[in-house]
Design a protein around this motif. Structure first.
Motif, PDB file in Angstrom:
ATOM      1  N   THR A 136       0.848  -1.190   0.000  1.00 41.06           N
ATOM      2  CA  THR A 136       0.000   0.000   0.000  1.00 41.06           C
ATOM      3  C   THR A 136       0.882   1.237   0.000  1.00 41.06           C
ATOM      4  O   THR A 136       1.693   1.405   0.915  1.00 41.06           O
ATOM      5  N   PRO A 137       0.743   2.120  -0.993  1.00 40.47           N
ATOM      6  CA  PRO A 137       1.597   3.319  -1.047  1.00 40.47           C
ATOM      7  C   PRO A 137       0.990   4.477  -0.265  1.00 40.47           C
ATOM      8  O   PRO A 137      -0.214   4.507   0.004  1.00 40.47           O
ATOM      9  N   HIS A 138       1.836   5.455   0.096  1.00 36.56           N
ATOM     10  CA  HIS A 138       1.338   6.714   0.633  1.00 36.56           C
ATOM     11  C   HIS A 138       0.698   7.524  -0.483  1.00 36.56           C
ATOM     12  O   HIS A 138      -0.366   8.105  -0.334  1.00 36.56           O
ATOM     13  N   ILE A 139       1.402   7.581  -1.611  1.00 38.36           N
ATOM     14  CA  ILE A 139       0.957   8.357  -2.761  1.00 38.36           C
ATOM     15  C   ILE A 139       1.079   7.458  -3.994  1.00 38.36           C
ATOM     16  O   ILE A 139       2.040   6.704  -4.125  1.00 38.36           O
ATOM     17  N   ALA A 140       0.090   7.528  -4.874  1.00 38.72           N
ATOM     18  CA  ALA A 140       0.134   6.710  -6.091  1.00 38.72           C
ATOM     19  C   ALA A 140       1.199   7.261  -7.020  1.00 38.72           C
ATOM     20  O   ALA A 140       0.992   8.278  -7.683  1.00 38.72           O
ATOM     21  N   THR A 141       2.340   6.602  -7.051  1.00 36.09           N
ATOM     22  CA  THR A 141       3.462   7.111  -7.846  1.00 36.09           C
ATOM     23  C   THR A 141       3.944   6.136  -8.907  1.00 36.09           C
ATOM     24  O   THR A 141       4.803   6.493  -9.712  1.00 36.09           O
ATOM     25  N   TYR A 142       3.438   4.917  -8.921  1.00 35.73           N
ATOM     26  CA  TYR A 142       3.968   3.908  -9.822  1.00 35.73           C
ATOM     27  C   TYR A 142       2.912   3.411 -10.797  1.00 35.73           C
ATOM     28  O   TYR A 142       1.714   3.381 -10.491  1.00 35.73           O
ATOM     29  N   GLU A 143       3.379   2.986 -11.955  1.00 34.83           N
ATOM     30  CA  GLU A 143       2.543   2.341 -12.950  1.00 34.83           C
ATOM     31  C   GLU A 143       3.006   0.906 -13.121  1.00 34.83           C
ATOM     32  O   GLU A 143       4.136   0.552 -12.746  1.00 34.83           O
ATOM     33  N   ILE A 144       2.142   0.086 -13.690  1.00 33.30           N
ATOM     34  CA  ILE A 144       2.507  -1.311 -13.937  1.00 33.30           C
ATOM     35  C   ILE A 144       3.727  -1.355 -14.850  1.00 33.30           C
ATOM     36  O   ILE A 144       3.782  -0.675 -15.878  1.00 33.30           O
ATOM     37  N   GLY A 145       4.711  -2.139 -14.466  1.00 35.51           N
ATOM     38  CA  GLY A 145       5.952  -2.238 -15.225  1.00 35.51           C
ATOM     39  C   GLY A 145       7.094  -1.450 -14.616  1.00 35.51           C
ATOM     40  O   GLY A 145       8.257  -1.684 -14.959  1.00 35.51           O
ATOM     41  N   ASP A 146       6.782  -0.506 -13.716  1.00 36.28           N
ATOM     42  CA  ASP A 146       7.837   0.263 -13.044  1.00 36.28           C
ATOM     43  C   ASP A 146       8.619  -0.640 -12.098  1.00 36.28           C
ATOM     44  O   ASP A 146       8.063  -1.536 -11.461  1.00 36.28           O
ATOM     45  N   ARG A 147       9.939  -0.381 -12.017  1.00 38.63           N
ATOM     46  CA  ARG A 147      10.771  -1.057 -11.024  1.00 38.63           C
ATOM     47  C   ARG A 147      11.105  -0.073  -9.910  1.00 38.63           C
ATOM     48  O   ARG A 147      11.194   1.134 -10.135  1.00 38.63           O
ATOM     49  N   ALA A 148      11.283  -0.595  -8.707  1.00 39.05           N
ATOM     50  CA  ALA A 148      11.481   0.311  -7.577  1.00 39.05           C
ATOM     51  C   ALA A 148      12.254  -0.378  -6.462  1.00 39.05           C
ATOM     52  O   ALA A 148      12.294  -1.612  -6.376  1.00 39.05           O
ATOM     53  N   ILE A 149      12.884   0.430  -5.628  1.00 34.86           N
ATOM     54  CA  ILE A 149      13.425  -0.025  -4.347  1.00 34.86           C
ATOM     55  C   ILE A 149      12.506   0.534  -3.278  1.00 34.86           C
ATOM     56  O   ILE A 149      12.271   1.744  -3.213  1.00 34.86           O
ATOM     57  N   LEU A 150      11.953  -0.348  -2.445  1.00 34.75           N
ATOM     58  CA  LEU A 150      10.929   0.032  -1.480  1.00 34.75           C
ATOM     59  C   LEU A 150      11.340  -0.359  -0.066  1.00 34.75           C
ATOM     60  O   LEU A 150      11.810  -1.477   0.164  1.00 34.75           O
ATOM     61  N   PHE A 151      11.124   0.547   0.869  1.00 31.59           N
ATOM     62  CA  PHE A 151      11.343   0.304   2.295  1.00 31.59           C
ATOM     63  C   PHE A 151       9.961   0.135   2.921  1.00 31.59           C
ATOM     64  O   PHE A 151       9.163   1.079   2.942  1.00 31.59           O
TER      65      PHE A 151
END
Length: 423
Positions: A136-151
């Motif tokens: 669950t994000p704080h803010i919708a910042t990603y789209e399907i296919g995006d790669r990310a490093i998440l804490f």
């Protein structure tokens, strides 16, 4: 100045003040509708009775200024956004009467929650329960296919979450970086707004990964003497530990979690998409019972009967295959029919998923507590390098058996639990 003259001046000043006050009051009706609406919103937000009825907070935004602070996260991963959905979650902490009262008063009885399905490519810290996790994000910042490093922090215990589901929330807006095509990092925090985000913005993702792994390596490693009691008798510890053989699938339950009409469900399945939740019941033959906490808790397990080798139990997992469409099983890798495993189990109720209870006793397994594949030579293969997996992976099954027996002999919490007879 005479006393009479002073009195007249004071009277005139007072009269002027009254005139100004009355003029201001006369102007009030001319205020805009938007201003009045804003006053109503402020008044509503500050009302004590409505504050008390507010939904539980899923996770508060926290200010992170250094990597050391982010190591408080339960899980740090590099992954890819493979799906995102918005779900309506009703507040499960209120009674039906309380929910009806809220609705009558115009108060929320639930909340819309955006959730990402994230395929885990690399774990930098913590222990991922499965190859795909829900975030669950704080803010919708990603789209399907995006790669990310998440804490991430584990919010499975959040009161408005469905029981038994492992879910995470992004720890802070500074605790997320999108990985660009050239492997550099993009932060949603603007430059100068956060020193941590500024440190890694624009740098290669390998820099953040290396710094994270270097710090994680310096963290004190929990010993077997700490991990085993936690896995057995700690909060959310296992109720039952067995050695068992995965025999087969008894039933797959489809749950219309989105409350959609049957025509829509049929169309989604025809397109190869899973339009709801799946639960798969596996039959597992008990080869050996290593631990059974239920024996010492008659208040919570009044119908408890000891398991014996040769009995068959049901282990229920999220995911499976329904009408030709497969949804990834969790937590941990799928069961392989015919394999022998050590399973750390807890009770599982179909009621939590709006499925009619058929009276059968079910269990769920969690790889984070403990799950091992038993090889033909008795060597254990861990499904994760974290926790007990990092201690017993590669060891003989007898070592784990012996350590559990010793724990039962010496732990004051379990001093009344009888060690089951072994074949």
């Amino acid at each position: 100045m005479s006393k009479q003259k002073s009195t007249r001046i004071i009277f005139l000043l007072a009269l002027a003040a009254v005139i100004i006050l009355l003029s201001g009051c006369a102007a009030v009706p001319e205020r805009t509708a938007s201003n009045q609406a804003m006053d109503q919103v402020v008044s509503t937000a500050s009302a004590p009775e409505e504050t008390s009825d507010a939904l539980p907070s899923r996770i508060d935004e926290v200010e992170i200024r250094s990597l050391e602070e982010l190591l408080k996260a339960d899980l740090i991963i590099e992954g890819e956004i493979v799906d995102k959905q918005t779900h309506w979650i009703t507040d499960t902490t209120a009674t039906n009467a309380e929910l009806a009262d809220r609705q009558a008063r115009g108060l929320p009885i639930g909340t819309d929650v955006l959730e990402y399905q994230v395929a885990v490519d690399k774990v930098l810290h913590g222990q991922a329960p499965s190859a795909t996790i829900v975030v669950t994000p704080h803010i919708a910042t990603y789209e399907i296919g995006d790669r990310a490093i998440l804490f991430l922090v584990d919010i499975s215990g959040d009161p408005i979450e469905a029981p038994g589901q492992t879910k995470y929330a992004i720890m802070a807006s500074a605790g997320q970086f999108r990985i660009e095509k050239d492997n550099t990092l993009f932060s949603i925090k603007r430059k100068g707004m956060n020193p941590f985000a500024d440190t890694y913005r624009g740098k290669d993702k390998g820099v953040l990964e290396k710094d994270t792994l270097d710090l994680v390596a310096k963290l004190p490693k929990p010993a077997k003497e700490e991990l085993l009691p936690t896995a057995l008798s700690g909060y959310n510890g296992a109720e039952l530990v067995i050695e068992g053989t995965i025999q087969g699938i008894q039933e797959v339950h489809f749950i219309n979690s989105m409350e959609k009409p049957q025509e829509w469900i049929d169309q989604m399945l025809a397109e190869g998409k899973m339009p709801g939740l799946l639960l798969t019941d596996y039959t597992v033959t008990v080869d050996k019972v290593l631990f059974d906490k239920r024996a010492d808790n008659p208040r919570f397990f009044p119908d408890w009967k000891p398991l014996e080798p040769g009995q068959t139990i049901l282990v229920t997992r999220q995911g499976g295959t329904y009408r030709g469409v497969t949804k990834i099983e969790e937590p941990g890798p799928p069961f392989e029919l015919g394999s022998r495993e050590i399973l750390f189990l807890s009770g599982f109720s179909l009621i939590n998923y709006d499925v009619p209870d058929d009276g059968q006793v079910r269990y769920s397994t969690d790889s984070r507590r403990g799950r091992f594949l038993i090889g033909a030579d008795g060597t254990l293969t861990a499904f994760t390098a974290q926790g007990l997996g990092g201690i017993y992976g590669g060891q003989d099954v007898g070592q784990l058996e012996q350590d559990i027996v010793e724990f039962l002999k010496t732990s004051p919490v379990n001093e009344r639990i009888q060690i089951p007879p072994q074949p």
